[in-house]
Design an enzyme around this catalytic site. Structure first.
Site, PDB file in Angstrom:
ATOM      1  N   HIS A 196      23.384 -31.700  20.284  1.00  0.00           N
ATOM      2  CA  HIS A 196      22.993 -30.959  19.061  1.00  0.00           C
ATOM      3  C   HIS A 196      23.919 -29.822  19.004  1.00  0.00           C
ATOM      4  CE1 HIS A 196      21.061 -29.119  15.646  1.00  0.00           C
ATOM      5  NE2 HIS A 196      20.720 -28.200  16.666  1.00  0.00           N
TER       6      HIS A 196
ATOM      7  N   ASN B  17      24.799 -24.547  12.821  1.00  0.00           N
ATOM      8  CA  ASN B  17      23.519 -25.475  13.115  1.00  0.00           C
ATOM      9  C   ASN B  17      23.010 -26.262  11.860  1.00  0.00           C
ATOM     10  OD1 ASN B  17      21.008 -26.626  14.029  1.00  0.00           O
ATOM     11  ND2 ASN B  17      20.580 -24.931  14.961  1.00  0.00           N
TER      12      ASN B  17
ATOM     13  N   CYS C  72      15.718 -30.363  14.708  1.00  0.00           N
ATOM     14  CA  CYS C  72      16.944 -30.666  15.169  1.00  0.00           C
ATOM     15  C   CYS C  72      17.044 -32.151  15.749  1.00  0.00           C
ATOM     16  CB  CYS C  72      17.591 -29.471  16.082  1.00  0.00           C
ATOM     17  SG  CYS C  72      17.469 -28.093  15.388  1.00  0.00           S
TER      18      CYS C  72
HETATM   19  N1  ACO Z   1      24.890  -9.887  14.555  1.00  0.00           N
HETATM   20  C1  ACO Z   1      24.797  -8.747  15.340  1.00  0.00           C
HETATM   21  N2  ACO Z   1      23.699  -8.700  16.211  1.00  0.00           N
HETATM   22  C2  ACO Z   1      22.830  -9.480  16.185  1.00  0.00           C
HETATM   23  C3  ACO Z   1      22.860 -10.649  15.546  1.00  0.00           C
HETATM   24  C4  ACO Z   1      23.818 -10.941  14.287  1.00  0.00           C
HETATM   25  N3  ACO Z   1      23.982 -11.742  13.532  1.00  0.00           N
HETATM   26  N4  ACO Z   1      21.754 -11.323  15.578  1.00  0.00           N
HETATM   27  C5  ACO Z   1      21.017 -10.552  16.567  1.00  0.00           C
HETATM   28  N5  ACO Z   1      21.776  -9.809  16.962  1.00  0.00           N
HETATM   29  C6  ACO Z   1      21.326  -8.488  17.797  1.00  0.00           C
HETATM   30  C7  ACO Z   1      19.641  -8.365  18.050  1.00  0.00           C
HETATM   31  O1  ACO Z   1      19.265  -7.692  17.254  1.00  0.00           O
HETATM   32  C8  ACO Z   1      19.994  -7.785  19.641  1.00  0.00           C
HETATM   33  O2  ACO Z   1      20.134  -6.278  19.316  1.00  0.00           O
HETATM   34  P1  ACO Z   1      19.318  -5.291  20.484  1.00  0.00           P
HETATM   35  O3  ACO Z   1      19.737  -5.774  21.850  1.00  0.00           O
HETATM   36  O4  ACO Z   1      19.727  -4.028  20.049  1.00  0.00           O
HETATM   37  O5  ACO Z   1      18.002  -5.879  20.233  1.00  0.00           O
HETATM   38  C9  ACO Z   1      21.077  -8.268  20.317  1.00  0.00           C
HETATM   39  O6  ACO Z   1      22.012  -8.860  19.277  1.00  0.00           O
HETATM   40  C10 ACO Z   1      20.852  -9.490  21.376  1.00  0.00           C
HETATM   41  O7  ACO Z   1      20.070 -10.437  20.692  1.00  0.00           O
HETATM   42  P2  ACO Z   1      19.605 -11.631  21.519  1.00  0.00           P
HETATM   43  O8  ACO Z   1      18.621 -12.415  20.668  1.00  0.00           O
HETATM   44  O9  ACO Z   1      19.291 -11.500  22.728  1.00  0.00           O
HETATM   45  O10 ACO Z   1      20.976 -12.438  21.469  1.00  0.00           O
HETATM   46  P3  ACO Z   1      21.125 -13.829  22.192  1.00  0.00           P
HETATM   47  O11 ACO Z   1      22.228 -13.571  22.943  1.00  0.00           O
HETATM   48  O12 ACO Z   1      20.133 -14.630  22.773  1.00  0.00           O
HETATM   49  O13 ACO Z   1      21.889 -14.814  20.914  1.00  0.00           O
HETATM   50  C11 ACO Z   1      20.836 -16.462  19.499  1.00  0.00           C
HETATM   51  C12 ACO Z   1      21.015 -14.841  19.815  1.00  0.00           C
HETATM   52  C13 ACO Z   1      22.401 -16.958  18.997  1.00  0.00           C
HETATM   53  C14 ACO Z   1      19.956 -16.841  18.301  1.00  0.00           C
HETATM   54  C15 ACO Z   1      20.387 -17.276  20.700  1.00  0.00           C
HETATM   55  O14 ACO Z   1      19.425 -16.837  21.199  1.00  0.00           O
HETATM   56  C16 ACO Z   1      20.541 -18.784  20.491  1.00  0.00           C
HETATM   57  O15 ACO Z   1      21.396 -19.827  20.035  1.00  0.00           O
HETATM   58  N6  ACO Z   1      18.948 -19.314  20.444  1.00  0.00           N
HETATM   59  C17 ACO Z   1      18.773 -20.765  20.409  1.00  0.00           C
HETATM   60  C18 ACO Z   1      18.997 -21.332  18.912  1.00  0.00           C
HETATM   61  C19 ACO Z   1      18.546 -22.882  18.949  1.00  0.00           C
HETATM   62  O16 ACO Z   1      18.759 -23.462  19.785  1.00  0.00           O
HETATM   63  N7  ACO Z   1      17.593 -23.186  18.020  1.00  0.00           N
HETATM   64  C20 ACO Z   1      16.971 -24.822  17.997  1.00  0.00           C
HETATM   65  C21 ACO Z   1      17.372 -25.514  17.216  1.00  0.00           C
HETATM   66  S1  ACO Z   1      17.002 -24.724  15.505  1.00  0.00           S
HETATM   67  C22 ACO Z   1      15.905 -25.710  14.801  1.00  0.00           C
HETATM   68  O17 ACO Z   1      15.340 -26.465  15.407  1.00  0.00           O
HETATM   69  C23 ACO Z   1      15.688 -25.597  13.132  1.00  0.00           C
END
Ligand code: ACO
Length: 326
Positions: free
Chosen positions: A253, A283, A113
């Protein structure tokens, strides 16, 4: 003193759109979950025969026209991408061919990214040495082709697209005013495409286990993203000898609306001065910032004298911040 200025911008988003509703029909998710956790509503996706370099070409044609230059004035092509057409040749090489530009240096930057901002920092350094005078810099990603369409943890997050800029030299008091970049490979496993390289060459097993797709520990990545986006923003402002109040527009980003919210609070940048388009694009990794930059220029949000702050965080981990004066 020679500075690097942005002469023109262009962007391209593929026609196909996947809404949260579309994803809810394919995997166990909902519009409510995706919207509240990420801020994403829809994202674009490439057709089977459309490549990352095809999108760069579309964005570049617009940037070249916007800059009012001839393609053969370009003396260097840099493409930020982690989803290039091939492992090699570089996507930059294909772009040079497809634009019909004479043999000039062209290469890719794999900083996820942060690819576009890393590219801008390198371009700025090369401008200052005189190694290049007109640079085509793009960020382009076909993220939907490197993700697992059955993994709800990642598939709903990403989209495809490309943004391009034409960079030139100026001796005026404008252009790139500060650059800050960093990386920490110790945390590389938290966001990785495990297979397809020398660590895990392609095999029947890697394909069956979908190890050529993005694997992410979202929660951990989130925590680091918040910290490093803040660091990148504050460092870029400080290195430009500015304060937060001097920033006219912030393009972060676009990975998650909650990461953006936390960053602007800490960097003391108001929401009105922040460009957010994640709802429409998802993203797009290295393409997110240049697509948003093109949008900002088209919307007239960057006037002569405006200070633009850009900050990124991505796999690697890599992070970067840049201030540009228009
Ligand atoms: N729909 C419904 N539920 C979901 C989904 C979905 N699409 N995806 C995950 N869940 C569930 C999980 O399984 C979990 O369930 P559980 O509690 O029963 O285990 C629950 O939702 C919570 O999951 P978390 O991972 O804790 O959710 P979080 O609030 O952290 O959000 C997210 C997830 C959106 C991925 C977030 O962590 C995020 O944005 N992370 C950073 C991403 C980023 O910045 N990436 C860097 C750039 S990308 C690159 O470089 C290529």
């Amino acid at each position: 003193m020679i500075r690097t200025e942005i002469l023109g911008t262009g962007s391209y988003l593929p026609e196909g759109v996947l809404t949260n509703g579309d994803w809810a029909e394919r995997v166990d998710t909902s519009d409510e979950w995706i919207t509240t956790r990420t801020g994403i509503k829809e994202r674009h996706f490439t057709t089977e025969d459309q490549t990352t370099s095809d999108m760069v070409v579309e964005a570049s044609k617009k940037a070249i026209e916007d800059a009012g230059i001839m393609p053969d004035e370009i003396d260097l092509i840099i493409v930020g991408t982690i989803s290039g057409d091939n492992a090699y040749p570089s996507t930059g090489n294909w772009v040079q061919k497809k634009l019909g530009i004479r043999p000039i240096p062209s290469f890719d930057i794999g900083a996820a990214c942060s690819g576009f901002l890393y590219g801008l920092i390198m371009a700025d350094a090369l401008m200052k040495t005189g190694a290049a005078k007109k640079i085509l810099l793009a960020g382009s990603e076909s993220m939907t082709k490197i993700m697992n369409w059955e993994d709800r943890n990642t598939c709903v997050l990403f989209g495809d697209g490309a943004g391009a800029v034409i960079l030139g030299q100026t001796e005026a008091d404008r252009g790139v005013m500060s650059t800050y970049w960093a990386a920490d490979g110790n945390l590389g496993d938290l966001l990785i495409q495990p297979a397809g390289g020398s660590a895990m060459p392609a095999s029947r097993e890697t394909v069956e286990k979908k190890l050529h797709a993005i694997h992410m520990n979202g929660n951990e990545v989130f925590k680091h993203a918040v910290k490093k986006m803040q660091e990148a923003s504050l460092m870029a402002i400080e290195l430009a000898n500015l304060s937060s109040e001097d920033i006219d527009l912030f393009i972060p980003h676009q990975a998650n609306i909650r990461i953006i919210d936390a960053t602007i609070k800490r960097a003391r940048i108001p929401l009105e001065k922040t460009l957010i388009n994640i709802d429409k694009t998802g993203n797009m990794s290295s393409a997110s910032i240049p697509v948003a930059l093109d949008q900002a220029r088209k919307e007239g949000r960057l006037k002569p004298g405006s200070h633009l702050l850009m900050a990124s965080f991505g796999a690697g981990f890599t992070w970067a911040g840049i201030v540009v004066k228009f």
